[in-house]
Design a protein around this motif. Sequence first.
Motif, PDB file in Angstrom:
ATOM      1  N   THR A 128     -14.692  13.395 -28.008  1.00 21.42           N
ATOM      2  CA  THR A 128     -14.977  12.501 -29.119  1.00 21.42           C
ATOM      3  C   THR A 128     -16.255  11.716 -28.853  1.00 21.42           C
ATOM      4  O   THR A 128     -16.681  11.542 -27.714  1.00 21.42           O
ATOM      5  N   LEU A 129     -16.834  11.218 -29.935  1.00 22.40           N
ATOM      6  CA  LEU A 129     -18.037  10.402 -29.863  1.00 22.40           C
ATOM      7  C   LEU A 129     -17.660   8.975 -29.480  1.00 22.40           C
ATOM      8  O   LEU A 129     -16.665   8.432 -29.959  1.00 22.40           O
ATOM      9  N   ASN A 130     -18.452   8.344 -28.620  1.00 18.83           N
ATOM     10  CA  ASN A 130     -18.203   6.963 -28.210  1.00 18.83           C
ATOM     11  C   ASN A 130     -19.102   6.030 -29.026  1.00 18.83           C
ATOM     12  O   ASN A 130     -20.210   5.704 -28.615  1.00 18.83           O
ATOM     13  N   VAL A 131     -18.607   5.626 -30.178  1.00 17.58           N
ATOM     14  CA  VAL A 131     -19.386   4.782 -31.083  1.00 17.58           C
ATOM     15  C   VAL A 131     -19.106   3.318 -30.766  1.00 17.58           C
ATOM     16  O   VAL A 131     -17.943   2.906 -30.707  1.00 17.58           O
ATOM     17  N   PRO A 132     -20.133   2.493 -30.565  1.00 12.16           N
ATOM     18  CA  PRO A 132     -19.892   1.070 -30.316  1.00 12.16           C
ATOM     19  C   PRO A 132     -19.448   0.352 -31.597  1.00 12.16           C
ATOM     20  O   PRO A 132     -19.867   0.705 -32.702  1.00 12.16           O
ATOM     21  N   GLY A 133     -18.589  -0.646 -31.443  1.00 10.83           N
ATOM     22  CA  GLY A 133     -18.232  -1.510 -32.568  1.00 10.83           C
ATOM     23  C   GLY A 133     -17.262  -0.931 -33.561  1.00 10.83           C
ATOM     24  O   GLY A 133     -17.281  -1.319 -34.739  1.00 10.83           O
ATOM     25  N   ARG A 134     -16.407  -0.008 -33.145  1.00 10.64           N
ATOM     26  CA  ARG A 134     -15.412   0.517 -34.085  1.00 10.64           C
ATOM     27  C   ARG A 134     -14.520  -0.619 -34.601  1.00 10.64           C
ATOM     28  O   ARG A 134     -14.321  -1.630 -33.948  1.00 10.64           O
ATOM     29  N   LEU A 135     -13.941  -0.407 -35.768  1.00  9.42           N
ATOM     30  CA  LEU A 135     -13.378  -1.510 -36.538  1.00  9.42           C
ATOM     31  C   LEU A 135     -11.992  -1.985 -36.106  1.00  9.42           C
ATOM     32  O   LEU A 135     -11.697  -3.178 -36.163  1.00  9.42           O
ATOM     33  N   TYR A 136     -11.128  -1.075 -35.680  1.00  8.51           N
ATOM     34  CA  TYR A 136      -9.714  -1.451 -35.556  1.00  8.51           C
ATOM     35  C   TYR A 136      -9.498  -2.643 -34.633  1.00  8.51           C
ATOM     36  O   TYR A 136      -8.856  -3.627 -35.011  1.00  8.51           O
ATOM     37  N   ASP A 137     -10.012  -2.593 -33.419  1.00 17.11           N
ATOM     38  CA  ASP A 137      -9.807  -3.694 -32.481  1.00 17.11           C
ATOM     39  C   ASP A 137     -10.492  -4.968 -32.960  1.00 17.11           C
ATOM     40  O   ASP A 137      -9.983  -6.071 -32.771  1.00 17.11           O
ATOM     41  N   ARG A 138     -11.659  -4.855 -33.579  1.00 23.30           N
ATOM     42  CA  ARG A 138     -12.371  -6.014 -34.088  1.00 23.30           C
ATOM     43  C   ARG A 138     -11.554  -6.726 -35.163  1.00 23.30           C
ATOM     44  O   ARG A 138     -11.480  -7.951 -35.211  1.00 23.30           O
ATOM     45  N   VAL A 139     -10.940  -5.938 -36.029  1.00 26.32           N
ATOM     46  CA  VAL A 139     -10.189  -6.511 -37.138  1.00 26.32           C
ATOM     47  C   VAL A 139      -8.837  -7.029 -36.678  1.00 26.32           C
ATOM     48  O   VAL A 139      -8.468  -8.182 -36.945  1.00 26.32           O
ATOM     49  N   ARG A 140      -8.076  -6.193 -35.984  1.00 23.50           N
ATOM     50  CA  ARG A 140      -6.715  -6.557 -35.622  1.00 23.50           C
ATOM     51  C   ARG A 140      -6.666  -7.813 -34.752  1.00 23.50           C
ATOM     52  O   ARG A 140      -5.751  -8.635 -34.896  1.00 23.50           O
ATOM     53  N   SER A 141      -7.632  -7.996 -33.853  1.00 20.27           N
ATOM     54  CA  SER A 141      -7.605  -9.149 -32.950  1.00 20.27           C
ATOM     55  C   SER A 141      -7.799 -10.466 -33.688  1.00 20.27           C
ATOM     56  O   SER A 141      -7.548 -11.536 -33.131  1.00 20.27           O
ATOM     57  N   ASN A 142      -8.225 -10.413 -34.956  1.00 19.23           N
ATOM     58  CA  ASN A 142      -8.448 -11.623 -35.743  1.00 19.23           C
ATOM     59  C   ASN A 142      -7.486 -11.742 -36.921  1.00 19.23           C
ATOM     60  O   ASN A 142      -7.692 -12.584 -37.795  1.00 19.23           O
ATOM     61  N   GLN A 143      -6.457 -10.903 -36.950  1.00 20.11           N
ATOM     62  CA  GLN A 143      -5.522 -10.933 -38.062  1.00 20.11           C
ATOM     63  C   GLN A 143      -4.205 -11.596 -37.686  1.00 20.11           C
ATOM     64  O   GLN A 143      -3.938 -11.888 -36.513  1.00 20.11           O
ATOM     65  N   ALA A 144      -3.366 -11.800 -38.708  1.00 16.59           N
ATOM     66  CA  ALA A 144      -2.107 -12.519 -38.519  1.00 16.59           C
ATOM     67  C   ALA A 144      -1.223 -11.859 -37.475  1.00 16.59           C
ATOM     68  O   ALA A 144      -0.532 -12.544 -36.707  1.00 16.59           O
ATOM     69  N   THR A 145      -1.225 -10.533 -37.403  1.00 20.41           N
ATOM     70  CA  THR A 145      -0.378  -9.830 -36.440  1.00 20.41           C
ATOM     71  C   THR A 145      -0.645 -10.318 -35.019  1.00 20.41           C
ATOM     72  O   THR A 145       0.285 -10.615 -34.264  1.00 20.41           O
ATOM     73  N   THR A 146      -1.928 -10.411 -34.657  1.00 17.66           N
ATOM     74  CA  THR A 146      -2.291 -10.852 -33.314  1.00 17.66           C
ATOM     75  C   THR A 146      -2.209 -12.368 -33.193  1.00 17.66           C
ATOM     76  O   THR A 146      -1.771 -12.894 -32.158  1.00 17.66           O
ATOM     77  N   LEU A 147      -2.616 -13.100 -34.211  1.00 17.99           N
ATOM     78  CA  LEU A 147      -2.544 -14.561 -34.166  1.00 17.99           C
ATOM     79  C   LEU A 147      -1.111 -15.034 -33.985  1.00 17.99           C
ATOM     80  O   LEU A 147      -0.843 -15.981 -33.235  1.00 17.99           O
ATOM     81  N   ASP A 148      -0.162 -14.396 -34.640  1.00 20.81           N
ATOM     82  CA  ASP A 148       1.243 -14.773 -34.491  1.00 20.81           C
ATOM     83  C   ASP A 148       1.715 -14.584 -33.058  1.00 20.81           C
ATOM     84  O   ASP A 148       2.428 -15.418 -32.501  1.00 20.81           O
ATOM     85  N   ALA A 149       1.326 -13.449 -32.455  1.00 26.84           N
ATOM     86  CA  ALA A 149       1.777 -13.134 -31.096  1.00 26.84           C
ATOM     87  C   ALA A 149       1.202 -14.089 -30.063  1.00 26.84           C
ATOM     88  O   ALA A 149       1.792 -14.285 -28.993  1.00 26.84           O
ATOM     89  N   THR A 150       0.049 -14.684 -30.374  1.00 26.30           N
ATOM     90  CA  THR A 150      -0.635 -15.540 -29.393  1.00 26.30           C
ATOM     91  C   THR A 150      -0.766 -16.982 -29.877  1.00 26.30           C
ATOM     92  O   THR A 150      -1.603 -17.727 -29.387  1.00 26.30           O
ATOM     93  N   TRP A 151       0.069 -17.382 -30.832  1.00 28.93           N
ATOM     94  CA  TRP A 151      -0.109 -18.680 -31.481  1.00 28.93           C
ATOM     95  C   TRP A 151      -0.009 -19.850 -30.508  1.00 28.93           C
ATOM     96  O   TRP A 151      -0.584 -20.922 -30.740  1.00 28.93           O
ATOM     97  N   GLY A 152       0.696 -19.687 -29.419  1.00 36.00           N
ATOM     98  CA  GLY A 152       0.790 -20.765 -28.435  1.00 36.00           C
ATOM     99  C   GLY A 152      -0.565 -21.193 -27.908  1.00 36.00           C
ATOM    100  O   GLY A 152      -0.745 -22.345 -27.474  1.00 36.00           O
ATOM    101  N   ARG A 153      -1.566 -20.275 -27.936  1.00 38.08           N
ATOM    102  CA  ARG A 153      -2.903 -20.616 -27.458  1.00 38.08           C
ATOM    103  C   ARG A 153      -3.663 -21.502 -28.451  1.00 38.08           C
ATOM    104  O   ARG A 153      -4.746 -21.982 -28.134  1.00 38.08           O
ATOM    105  N   PHE A 154      -3.108 -21.706 -29.651  1.00 35.07           N
ATOM    106  CA  PHE A 154      -3.758 -22.582 -30.636  1.00 35.07           C
ATOM    107  C   PHE A 154      -3.960 -23.979 -30.057  1.00 35.07           C
ATOM    108  O   PHE A 154      -4.952 -24.642 -30.350  1.00 35.07           O
ATOM    109  N   TRP A 155      -3.033 -24.410 -29.224  1.00 34.47           N
ATOM    110  CA  TRP A 155      -3.083 -25.780 -28.706  1.00 34.47           C
ATOM    111  C   TRP A 155      -3.816 -25.880 -27.381  1.00 34.47           C
ATOM    112  O   TRP A 155      -3.914 -26.961 -26.811  1.00 34.47           O
ATOM    113  N   LYS A 156      -4.327 -24.760 -26.869  1.00 31.86           N
ATOM    114  CA  LYS A 156      -4.943 -24.770 -25.530  1.00 31.86           C
ATOM    115  C   LYS A 156      -6.436 -25.055 -25.598  1.00 31.86           C
ATOM    116  O   LYS A 156      -7.141 -24.472 -26.386  1.00 31.86           O
TER     117      LYS A 156
END
Length: 709
Positions: free
Chosen positions: A681-709
């Motif tokens: 496969t081609l190694n393209v920089p900046g693919r979307l999935y990880d960029r998007v998911r890490s900033n969405q509710a799914t990930t924010l919910d899992a790490t919400w305790g860090r909101f206060w850190k």
Amino acid sequence: MTKTTRVISPSLPLPALVAATITGLATVGTAVAQPQQLSWGYNSYGVPGLIDMPQAFSREDAEFATQVFHFKNQTRINTTFQIAPRFSATFRYSIIGKIGSNQRTLYDRSFSLHYRFLDETRYRPAMAVGLNDIVGTGIYSGEYVVATKTVTPRLRATAGIGWGRLGSFGSFSNPLGALSSHFKTRQAPNIGKGGTFHPGSWFTGPAAAFGGIEWRATDKLRFIAEYSSDAYRREDGLDFNRRSPFNLALAYQLNPGTTVTGSYMYGSEFGLQFTHTLNPRRPNFGPGRDTAPPAIEPRPTGAEGALVVAPDDAQLAGTISSALAAQGLALDGLARHGKTLQIEIRNERYSISSQALGRAARVLSRTAPAQIDTFAITLARDGMPITTATLSRDDLESLAFHPVAPDLLRARTQIVDARHNLPRVAGSYPVTSWRLSPYLTPSLFDPVNPLRADLGVALHGKIEPVPGLVFSGLLHKKIVGNLDKATRTSNSTLPHVRSDANLYYKTNGVTVPQLTAAYYFRPGRNLFGRVTAGYLEPMFGGVSAEVLWKPQNSRLALGAEVNRVRQRGYDQLLDFRNYKVTTAHLSAYYDFTREIHGRLSVGRYLAGDYGATLELDRRFDNGWRIGLFATKTNVSAAQFGEGSFDKGIRLTIPLDWVTGKPSRTRLDTVIRPLTRDGGATLNVPGRLYDRVRSNQATTLDATWGRFWK
């Protein structure tokens, strides 16, 4: 194997192990191994066990271990991951000297699985089943069922029955022969080029018993004795004589993560094993070494608040921008609508987006006019808005010291898709950045040389003239290394899209591994887009386009990517070779649990072949990722060559986990048993999935305790 980023149905039904494995993976994040079910150590094959033999207990859930074992012409380098509380997998690279009539050295790669299907009780032992060398040349091929019982808190006894290599000494008729005559004889599998499954031979042929005891004399010192059912038929007599089935060992724990084991093997040789373990859930510096967040400051109320004159947007933006910059955040956009203040931020420091969100909210509590009741904070990446979190200022102030503040605040915070950029803040663009850093490009577990690498200096540069448009480049200058010393010449009958990798590291001058222009945009609701052009990776350049559908709280995401690329010159500068290809893939991403994530991609690969890639990752909330992948295309095993099909292990380590200091840098490595051209496969920089998911509710919910850190 080179450092690049990137199931077959068996002929017979798989044993109950597979079904149990799927069940075990589904319970990751909820099931917890009991302390008494934890193994005290690893055997010489990287499996929870004694010396050479396995035992029934498992290691701590999510533990990642490496071992190096050596005795008389044999060296094994093992990497083991406790995928689930009951289930572990091991990748092994072995160097075996003086094998066969020609006394050659064998470089072997193999995988093992270990599953604990019964827990220990007061009267019942723990029991496990395992498979050794399931996708390899078969030199270590063997299966086992094993039981282990804790006799006293410091004494354990193990007994088991093995097949294949583990049934080669002191063997007897296979008891499974009573179920079917198929189990009575073990047929030598046709391994071809290696890398294929042979379930028809599992648990067949003669069986043999093995066993042993472990005694923990102290918390650090452990004595081990075992009876081995491995006859070492391939090695015995070739400068190694197996005189006894008994092995003895002494294991000493140097520190909580490091153990050294010395052993006396088979009545004739001494062995030495070094084991190092870590757990992604436990960072080196615990909660970290980042600076304390700014205190939440209650706004003035009543007559005092009424006397405060609200600044205009330009003044307010300047104040907020300075305060955010002190927290490693940048203010890109700002708007006011009645009593709601909206800001768009760019996170330049924190690997966990919920922490960036919390820091921004604290800043607003101190800088927003008293008339503002609601904060709406938009998280953007590369100028592309992704998520907006809206929270009440009163909630932020009243819950600051509440014992369950994270849960209460999350319940009152609205997280939605962010479609559009906010009005730009003066001076927010253009954005420029650069850094000078060391780089390491490793090549692990090559069939001839297990470790090759280049070390040098890297210059990274990036310019963002407007939101969404990113120009970036990377220069490398090698200082020392041996990636160019590969001795094997590619014999691939496919286009040499990866198998000539060593030719790209011949130069000692400056190289340009990457030089691109990328545009990120939002084509619609829950849709994200990217177009990238330029020198995409060291071996290919061209144009890449991608679109991703990923709703905020959906477990499912769908993506499509198409690339038109041309092979680059070996000097990694600006020239191209003649080979051109169009690749395209459709991908489905799915979150099975909070930590277990899968991806299935189908399409066309760099060598022009068509097929599918299946990936299974365990992602931790702190950014760690450990996963397996396999690709099967219309290229036959004979065409593919050694290894039969593309497969490997993917590892991502966040730098802040190592240093304790906030950082968005990640260390990414892919371990392949062998790099070939099929399924590349081609190694393209900046693919979307990880960029998007890490900033969405799914990930924010899992790490919400860090909101206060």
